[in-house]
Design an enzyme around this catalytic site. Sequence first.
Site, PDB file in Angstrom:
ATOM      1  N   ASP A 173       3.055  13.830  -0.980  1.00 17.50           N
ATOM      2  CA  ASP A 173       3.444  12.426  -0.839  1.00 17.50           C
ATOM      3  C   ASP A 173       3.280  11.663  -2.144  1.00 17.50           C
ATOM      4  OD1 ASP A 173       4.165  12.122   1.986  1.00 17.50           O
ATOM      5  OD2 ASP A 173       2.088  12.623   2.392  1.00 17.50           O
ATOM      6  N   THR A 174       2.144  11.862  -2.798  1.00 19.28           N
ATOM      7  CA  THR A 174       1.900  11.076  -4.000  1.00 19.28           C
ATOM      8  C   THR A 174       2.800  11.507  -5.154  1.00 19.28           C
ATOM      9  OG1 THR A 174       0.003  12.528  -4.488  1.00 19.28           O
ATOM     10  CG2 THR A 174      -0.458  10.455  -3.401  1.00 19.28           C
TER      11      THR A 174
END
Length: 400
Positions: A173-174
């Site tokens: 996600d990051t």
Amino acid sequence: MPPAQQGPLAGVRVVEMGQLLAGPFCGQLLGDLGADVVKIEDPARGDPLRQWGRQLPEGVSLWWSVVGRNKRSVTLNLRDPEGQELAKRLIAQADVVIENFRPGTMERWGLGFEELRRENPRLVMVRVSGFGQDGPYAQRAGYGAIGEAMGGLRYVVGDPSTPPSRVGISIGDTLAAMFAAIGALAALQERQSSGQGQVVDSAIYEAVLGVMESLVPEWQVTGYQRERTGAVLPNVAPSNVYPTQDGQWLLIAANQDTVFARLAKAMDSPGLADDPRYATHGARGERQQELDDLIAGFTSGLDADELEKLLQEHGVPSGKIFRPADMFTDPQFAARKSITEVDHPTLGPVSMQNVFPRLSRTGGSIRWPGPELGAHTAEVLAGIGVDEAALQELRARGVA
């Protein structure tokens, strides 16, 4: 009123839609650099991240205090036509809109890029999803963990004796959020010459794939398949974590010839650097385990602080395996204020990571932690002509 904007993105208006981590972390990055980030949340539940985390002191998510920082929270029901219309009016005043819904959701709500650009041709639309906006997998549910698996990361993480492991954070996600933020900045820069916005399409699996070094050409050109190797890279030695007398671990990276010679001297065994078994990069790689065992025998006789001091005196790259307690007492962290305190309305001073990267003249800042749900609804909607009486009606109908 929130503190005045500061930072290189001061004056940039961002509307953040979506929830959990990929889209919101992109919004956090832009907000840290000074953008005015207006986060739209569901009136009934808000972003689920508000309830996430292993520790919830006084029911407050510490994770939300970080990812929600510098944002203004506005509640709108995007499944309601009135909520969609209000969102459209907010986006008409924005430079960037961020969304991380499943592809097609924004279009169903009348908030697709083609419709939004009619009112705001300069709009940059950042779309973060598991598999991107097109292709046969576009409509699949795509969480960060799936992107990590399909992007190649999960297979190479862990010990070879165990199934594929995971990194201890939501790295898929990051990474997608960071690529999305880079794309947003690139699109804003291009807009200065063209006057036109565009779509930034950040897929989680591609973001993971993008950091996988030479994994793809290694397979295509030579048929080499990277495998799980635990704490080492095969044939790169010495570069590992080594035990100390006081039960800690120290990472030592001395795989270059000159650096290995300095390590050998620190070990009071300078002859190792000329020993044909260890004198070259290739030779050390062939005897990686043998060399690691030799070094571990040396490091096990010293406490971590003593060992680190000795290695630094000899110019050997090394570092302790930090946990939060180590970060709070480390002089480098303190000197650069890598961890900072932010005033929280419920919890008082809360420590969190600072704004990165640093800019010498127009650095970013943390102006407030993740706000209460809907804390800025009245303030933001007033900017598009919604007065207090109208807002109360919207709230009574569950729109805001």
